[in-house]
Design a protein around this motif. Structure first.
Motif: not given
Ligand code: PMP
Ligand code: GLU
Length: 394
Positions: A80-81, A83-85
């Motif tokens: 998730e990190k 993907k987001t960052d």
């Protein structure tokens, strides 16, 4: 008794960064009035919620082996990190958690390097890269960059260094030791060459959250599907969350690489510490405002350091836009005879002023010293005062 040390290990040198910062810590512990600019680690304590998560994990019995590649919860959070960052799409099977990013890099090189494979490393480089390449029976190919090009490798330099043995390009942005940060356009140029010549890139993004002065971090892996499938991304919690002692780093990349990587790790070290993984999960998924607070503190120190270095005749440095290091040109005092080279420069400063700095030569750049500004403003002022005094005497 004469012991025969394996060839791939016999040629490896000490980690100068570890040795010198440890020396500084030991001198301080012995009561000496040291200013330690050697440390490659934040001086903040790990944030309270992260420490609390570790205590809870111990009390809840998270004290046993985890899957060798890391807990499912942490690997999912890392995806998730990414993907987001970074705009990167990885499945948990494409992520392996290791004992620090250093261990991640080590396993990445062991997984993709065969004997004699050439690995391109732009200089100045983090001291560990060439040694890890040698430990993987690879051949480091150093590409020197100059201060005029802000210590960043150009497309042409990369293209010129490639031979039919080249397998991997190592990138580190933001950079240890120079603080250089590649722009998206610069990365795109390198990505073109890497794709065209069908190479792999190992991109070490451990300092991604520490960028200043309007610089932005971009992952080369995010610049298109072709470079994505040739990228191995390494990151970790050490620098972002002041967690150097916890030893959690991670790697993501093509499943065809990360699967054998995980198998190697399962035999080499099994899982990283279960409690540290619980702490890293809290660090990555919890309140991120601590990161901004620490970043702002580093930025203030960075500006103080730039002002203080500019006020010392004969010293100069490019503006560091990332990480927490300044790479200071000391060739003028060397040419005046203050020291023969950067090693002697650092030794003399340590002996005469008790200021610890790391010489440029082990980073592949003679005539420079690395100053870490992961220390208080008082230390920065005091250390630079001492440096100014000793250089004026020379
Ligand atoms: N890469 C770079 C460029 C570093 O400076 C460090 C600092 N030790 C690492 C990787 C490894 O960090 P760690 O093993 O603490 O995660
Ligand atoms: N990466 C840090 C440094 O360059 C920590 C020491 C090390 O792991 O080499 O100083």
């Amino acid at each position: 008794m004469q012991y025969k040390i394996a060839e791939r290990v016999a040629g490896i040198s000490d980690s100068v960064t570890i040795a010198l910062s440890a020396k500084g810590k030991a001198m301080a512990a012995a009561g000496e009035d040291v200013v330690n600019f050697g440390a490659g680690e934040p001086d903040f304590n790990t944030p309270e919620p992260v420490r609390a998560a570790a205590k809870r994990a111990m009390d809840d019995g998270q004290t046993r082996y985890t899957p060798a590649a890391g807990t499912p919860a942490l690997r999912k959070a890392i995806c998730e990190k990414f993907k987001t960052d970074n705009g990167l799409d990885y499945a948990p099977e494409q992520v392996v958690v290791s004992n620090g990013a250093k261990h991640s890099l080590y396993h990445a090189l062991q997984t993709v390097c065969s004997p004699g494979d050439e690995v391109i490393i732009p200089a100045p480089y983090w001291v560990t890269y060439p040694e890890q390449v040698r430990a993987a029976s690879g051949v480091p190919v150093i590409v020197p960059t100059s201060v005029e090009q802000n210590f960043k490798m150009t497309r042409q330099q990369l293209a010129d260094a490639i031979t039919d043995k080249t397998r991997v390009v190592m990138l580190n942005s933001p950079s240890n030791p120079t603080g250089a940060v590649y722009t998206r356009a610069e990365l795109a140029e390198l990505a073109d060459v890497i794709v065209e010549r069908d190479l792999l890139v190992i991109t070490d993004e451990i300092y991604e959250k520490l960028v200043f002065g309007g610089a932005e971090h971009h992952s080369i892996a995010a610049l298109g599907p072709e470079i994505f499938e040739r990228s191995i991304v390494v990151n970790g919690v050490s620098k972002t969350y002041a967690m150097t002692g916890w030893r959690v780093g991670y790697t993501a990349g093509p499943a065809a690489i990360l699967k054998p990587f995980a198998r190697l790790q399962s035999h080499a070290s099994s899982n990283p510490c279960s409690v540290s993984q619980a702490a890293a999960l809290e660090a990555i998924t919890g309140d991120q405002s601590v990161v901004a607070t620490m970043r702002a503190a580093f930025d203030k120190r960075r500006q103080l350091l730039m002002e203080r270095v500019a006020a010392i005749p004969g010293l100069s440095m490019p503006e560091p836009l990332g990480a927490f290091y300044a790479f200071v040109n000391v060739s003028e005092p060397i040419s005046r005879g203050f020291a023969q080279d950067s090693v002697e420069f650092c030794n003399r400063c340590l002996e005469e002023t008790k200021v610890v700095m790391i010489p440029g030569s082990p980073f592949g750049a003679e005539g420079y010293v690395r100053i870490s500004y992961a220390t208080s403003a008082e230390n920065i002022s005091e250390g630079l005062d001492r440096l100014k005094r000793v250089l004026a005497l020379a």
